[in-house]
Design a protein around this motif. Structure first.
Motif, short mmCIF file in Angstrom:
data_model
loop_
_atom_site.label_atom_id
_atom_site.label_comp_id
_atom_site.label_asym_id
_atom_site.label_seq_id
_atom_site.Cartn_x
_atom_site.Cartn_y
_atom_site.Cartn_z
N SER A 22 0.67 -1.25 -0.10
CA SER A 22 0.04 0.03 0.02
C SER A 22 0.86 1.30 0.15
CB SER A 22 -1.06 -0.03 1.21
OG SER A 22 -0.18 0.26 2.40
N LEU A 23 2.09 0.99 0.21
CA LEU A 23 3.01 2.32 0.17
C LEU A 23 3.39 2.48 -1.20
CD1 LEU A 23 4.68 4.09 2.22
CD2 LEU A 23 6.67 2.41 1.92
N SER A 57 5.54 9.13 9.62
CA SER A 57 4.25 8.43 9.13
C SER A 57 3.13 8.88 8.22
CB SER A 57 3.31 8.14 10.73
OG SER A 57 2.63 9.44 10.90
N ASP A 58 2.55 8.31 7.30
CA ASP A 58 1.42 8.75 6.49
C ASP A 58 0.89 10.08 7.28
OD1 ASP A 58 0.22 8.17 3.79
OD2 ASP A 58 -1.29 8.10 5.33
N ARG A 109 0.48 14.01 5.85
CA ARG A 109 -0.54 14.60 5.33
C ARG A 109 -0.66 15.87 6.23
NH1 ARG A 109 -3.55 11.10 1.84
NH2 ARG A 109 -2.35 9.30 1.51
N CYS A 128 -2.24 6.49 -2.46
CA CYS A 128 -1.23 5.50 -1.56
C CYS A 128 -0.98 5.96 -0.44
CB CYS A 128 -0.15 5.31 -2.50
SG CYS A 128 1.11 6.80 -2.79
N ARG A 129 -0.47 5.18 0.39
CA ARG A 129 0.35 5.64 1.76
C ARG A 129 1.74 6.12 1.35
NH1 ARG A 129 1.56 2.27 4.80
NH2 ARG A 129 1.89 3.27 6.59
N VAL A 176 -3.38 4.68 12.93
CA VAL A 176 -3.76 6.32 12.45
C VAL A 176 -4.19 7.08 13.73
CG1 VAL A 176 -5.48 7.77 11.32
CG2 VAL A 176 -4.44 5.85 10.08
#
Length: 313
Positions: free
Chosen positions: A117-118, A143-144, A148, A195-196, A292
């Motif tokens: 998923s990355l 981290s994702d 963000r 994507c991540r 998350v």
């Protein structure tokens, strides 16, 4: 006797070159000295009219491939051309004035291999000056979720530190060719829904503070180039982007990067951060993904602790 065939490349390293050749050999050497061999290095000659330099490069190692633009098209279009000629599913970027540590490719590929998923992975960087002497180590949001959060204020990746999946690059439309300086920042923005993302904590890339580099040569009010990104992302949170004051924006960005603004700017900077964080948290706190929620709690705790430490008596 048949010549030994080199394994198919696991990664395509793409570098564009225009005018400044001072650090080119060092950049290429740093790629050739990687602790893995299954890669190709695509060097894009962006209309330099110096075929001798690129002919010499192509003879140095059979993993080097030269792609030539008849005229200068700009780094975004040149990179699009280089990636179009890539034979690997993984694209690794490096600028011609930067360099990388020997384990960079293997670390980035390992991260992508273990998480389908990355789609985009970068790392912390070591800043160096034009003489190659080390300056500061720059930690990046890891981290994702932290990435963000960070892109709401400033660029969360160094271009020469990243690798990404070629199919996602194509799905995102590639680099915006008309963005002559900030094409990388817009690419992360275009990739976000697909994507991540991740930054590794190790400083795997050397970023050169180059007085003749593209970023430094276009350093007049640089935030204006990427206001459209923040305007859209803030709008998605139900906010109107109003951080057009460069001094206040600089104070907010400094804090997000881990620094502390001047005392006179802390109250307005903290007010902006509080407002945007509340909207960001409302969007992500109810996530079904435990990681998350844990990352959101970690980010909030760090923000509030640092803002409390920065409160004036």
């Amino acid at each position: 006797m048949k010549a030994e065939r080199r394994p198919a490349p696991r990664a395509s390293v793409v570098m564009t070159v225009f005018r400044d050749f001072r650090f080119l050999d060092a950049a290429i050497d740093s790629v050739l000295l990687q602790d893995m061999e299954e890669f190709e290095l695509i060097v894009v000659d962006d209309g330099n009219s110096r075929p001798d330099i690129f002919a010499d490069l192509s003879r140095r190692d059979d993993r080097i491939r030269i792609v030539s633009c008849p005229t200068n098209v700009g780094t975004a279009a040149a990179a699009n051309l280089g990636i179009a000629n890539a034979t690997s599913d993984i694209i690794v970027r490096i600028d011609a004035d930067d360099a990388c540590r020997p384990k960079r490719l293997s670390r980035l590929l390992y991260a992508l291999d273990r998480d389908p998923s990355l789609g985009l992975v970068g790392s912390a960087v070591q800043l160096i000056d034009e003489a190659g002497s080390p300056r500061s180590h720059v930690r990046m949001p890891e981290s994702d979720l932290e990435i963000r959060w960070t892109i709401l204020f400033h660029n969360p990746f160094y271009h020469s530190a990243v690798a990404f999946r070629r199919n996602l690059f194509l799905a995102a439309g590639g680099y915006r060719a008309h963005e002559l300086v900030s094409q990388d920042h817009f690419f992360w923005f275009d990739l976000m829904p697909l994507c991540r993302m991740l930054n590794l904590p190790e400083a795997l890339a050397f970023y050169r503070l180059n007085s003749q580099g593209l970023t430094e040569q276009n350093n007049t009010r640089p935030r204006r180039r990427t206001d459209a990104i923040r305007e859209k992302l803030w709008s998605d949170l139900g906010l109107t982007y109003d951080l057009h004051d460069d001094i206040l924006a600089g104070a907010v960005t400094l804090f997000i990067r881990g620094g502390m603004p001047d005392p006179s700017l802390r109250k307005p900077a903290f007010a902006v951060i509080e407002r945007v964080w509340a909207a960001f948290l409302a969007k992500h706190a109810a996530s079904q993904d435990l990681s998350v929620r844990l990352n959101a709690k970690r980010i909030e705790t760090a923000l509030r602790t640092r803002m409390s430490e920065g409160q004036l008596p």
